[in-house]
Write an enzyme that holds these catalytic residues in place. Structure first.
Site, PDB file in Angstrom:
ATOM      1  N   GLU A  44       0.895  -1.145   0.066  1.00 25.97           N
ATOM      2  CA  GLU A  44       0.001  -0.058   0.064  1.00 25.97           C
ATOM      3  C   GLU A  44       0.810   1.115   0.072  1.00 25.97           C
ATOM      4  OE1 GLU A  44      -3.752   2.548   2.127  1.00 25.97           O
ATOM      5  OE2 GLU A  44      -2.521   0.732   3.341  1.00 25.97           O
ATOM      6  N   ASP A  96       9.638   7.739   0.364  1.00 23.89           N
ATOM      7  CA  ASP A  96       8.645   8.530  -0.720  1.00 23.89           C
ATOM      8  C   ASP A  96       8.798   7.627  -2.011  1.00 23.89           C
ATOM      9  OD1 ASP A  96       7.638  10.047  -2.948  1.00 23.89           O
ATOM     10  OD2 ASP A  96       8.501  11.942  -1.999  1.00 23.89           O
ATOM     11  N   ASP A 118      -3.614  11.610  -1.862  1.00 26.28           N
ATOM     12  CA  ASP A 118      -3.556  13.062  -1.950  1.00 26.28           C
ATOM     13  C   ASP A 118      -3.986  13.587  -3.418  1.00 26.28           C
ATOM     14  OD1 ASP A 118      -2.830  13.320   0.627  1.00 26.28           O
ATOM     15  OD2 ASP A 118      -0.731  13.206   0.145  1.00 26.28           O
ATOM     16  N   ASP A 154     -12.509   9.089  -2.647  1.00 24.18           N
ATOM     17  CA  ASP A 154     -13.901  10.073  -2.416  1.00 24.18           C
ATOM     18  C   ASP A 154     -14.003  10.944  -3.529  1.00 24.18           C
ATOM     19  OD1 ASP A 154     -11.718  11.243  -1.063  1.00 24.18           O
ATOM     20  OD2 ASP A 154     -13.304  12.868  -0.594  1.00 24.18           O
ATOM     21  N   GLU A 193      -8.617   4.601   7.297  1.00 24.79           N
ATOM     22  CA  GLU A 193      -9.235   5.833   8.115  1.00 24.79           C
ATOM     23  C   GLU A 193      -9.874   6.745   7.217  1.00 24.79           C
ATOM     24  OE1 GLU A 193      -5.846   4.613   8.964  1.00 24.79           O
ATOM     25  OE2 GLU A 193      -6.233   4.480  11.142  1.00 24.79           O
TER      26      GLU A 193
HETATM   27  N1  SAM Z   1      -4.565   5.362   2.708  1.00 26.63           N
HETATM   28  C1  SAM Z   1      -4.800   6.143   3.958  1.00 26.63           C
HETATM   29  C2  SAM Z   1      -6.263   6.136   4.207  1.00 26.63           C
HETATM   30  O1  SAM Z   1      -6.956   6.014   3.211  1.00 26.63           O
HETATM   31  O2  SAM Z   1      -6.709   6.516   5.267  1.00 26.63           O
HETATM   32  C3  SAM Z   1      -4.280   7.439   4.066  1.00 26.63           C
HETATM   33  C4  SAM Z   1      -4.786   8.627   3.130  1.00 26.63           C
HETATM   34  S1  SAM Z   1      -3.971  10.276   3.050  1.00 26.63           S
HETATM   35  C5  SAM Z   1      -4.985  11.418   2.256  1.00 26.63           C
HETATM   36  C6  SAM Z   1      -2.680  10.076   1.968  1.00 26.63           C
HETATM   37  C7  SAM Z   1      -1.209   9.439   2.406  1.00 26.63           C
HETATM   38  O3  SAM Z   1      -0.357   9.302   1.410  1.00 26.63           O
HETATM   39  C8  SAM Z   1      -0.592  10.423   3.418  1.00 26.63           C
HETATM   40  O4  SAM Z   1      -0.284  10.001   4.661  1.00 26.63           O
HETATM   41  C9  SAM Z   1       0.627  10.895   2.624  1.00 26.63           C
HETATM   42  O5  SAM Z   1       1.854  11.203   3.773  1.00 26.63           O
HETATM   43  C10 SAM Z   1       0.913   9.651   1.911  1.00 26.63           C
HETATM   44  N2  SAM Z   1       1.652   9.804   0.686  1.00 26.63           N
HETATM   45  C11 SAM Z   1       1.478  10.894  -0.169  1.00 26.63           C
HETATM   46  N3  SAM Z   1       2.350  10.915  -1.136  1.00 26.63           N
HETATM   47  C12 SAM Z   1       3.327   9.935  -0.851  1.00 26.63           C
HETATM   48  C13 SAM Z   1       4.373   9.419  -1.419  1.00 26.63           C
HETATM   49  N4  SAM Z   1       4.769   9.874  -2.662  1.00 26.63           N
HETATM   50  N5  SAM Z   1       5.001   8.299  -0.881  1.00 26.63           N
HETATM   51  C14 SAM Z   1       4.549   7.992   0.232  1.00 26.63           C
HETATM   52  N6  SAM Z   1       3.520   8.271   0.802  1.00 26.63           N
HETATM   53  C15 SAM Z   1       2.625   9.208   0.327  1.00 26.63           C
END
Ligand code: SAM
Length: 212
Positions: A44, A96, A118, A154, A193
């Protein structure tokens, strides 16, 4: 998801037994060296606080799960859940995902989950979206033949962008719904979440599964 910087979070990443260190050295060796078996590897990307993977790992002991998250303060919450679990099939990485091809060998990953990624709404940031054609090129390299990407959101704009990226990059859409909970794919759905929040508000959830 960006939490306040939590003091000690970065340091915890270096000592927690469920955080993989020096991931570049595991390239091509994840199943054997990290999990000690040859089971499928499901990753994931942007796992946030780990609710989805905690449940998936408990439900599917025959699958190796790896959660990748960019921010230590967020991953810390996933690690708290991990510590309370009795499972040997779930590890995490503070990383990242732009560097994905530096840590996975060709065709090493069997499935990628992208949950509520995001949206990066500004047009100039399109390459940062985890479903952009830039990211699809990386997934194409590391995914096994027949491997899939499962994406939930969403955000309708991000969903449309993702479908367009997939088509442009020549991926095949296996599953597509604009209202997951009122679709045949609702059964067995594991909430994240973020999803829990949107579901409570009655917002439709979009989902697609793609392969190439
Ligand atoms: N997947 C979780 C959920 O559905 O509850 C978290 C959703 S949150 C909106 C998006 C997450 O992706 C954030 O914690 C962000 O830090 C992480 N994220 C965004 N770009 C990323 C990247 N290039 N590499 C790793 N994590 C990343």
């Amino acid at each position: 998801m960006r939490l306040r910087n939590i003091p000690g979070a970065k340091e915890e990443m270096l000592v927690n037994p469920f955080v993989v260190q020096e991931p570049e050295t595991k390239k091509g060796l994840w199943k054997q060296e990290v999990f000690g078996n040859d089971r499928p590897l499901h990753v994931e990307i942007g796992c946030g606080k780990g609710r989805f993977l905690s449940e998936m790992a408990e439900k599917n002991p025959g699958v190796n799960y790896l959660g990748i998250e960019k921010f230590s303060s967020v991953l810390l919450r996933a690690l708290e859940k991990r510590a309370a679990m009795d499972a040997d099939n779930l590890y995490y990485l503070r990383f990242d995902a732009e560097g994905l091809t530096e840590i996975f060998g060709d065709r090493e990953v069997d499935r990628i989950y992208l949950n509520f990624s995001d949206p990066w709404p500004k047009a100039r940031h399109w390459k940062r979206r985890l479903t952009s054609t830039e990211f699809l090129k990386r997934y194409d390299k590391v995914l096994a033949p027949g491997g899939t990407i499962e994406f939930k959101t969403d955000n309708e704009g991000l969903f449309d962008f993702s479908l367009e990226s997939a088509r442009e990059a020549g991926w095949q859409v296996l599953v597509m719904t604009r209202d997951l909970y009122h679709s045949p794919y609702a059964e067995g759905n594991v909430l994240t979440e973020y999803e829990d929040r949107f579901a409570t508000l009655g917002k439709p959830i979009f989902k697609m599964i793609i392969t190439r």
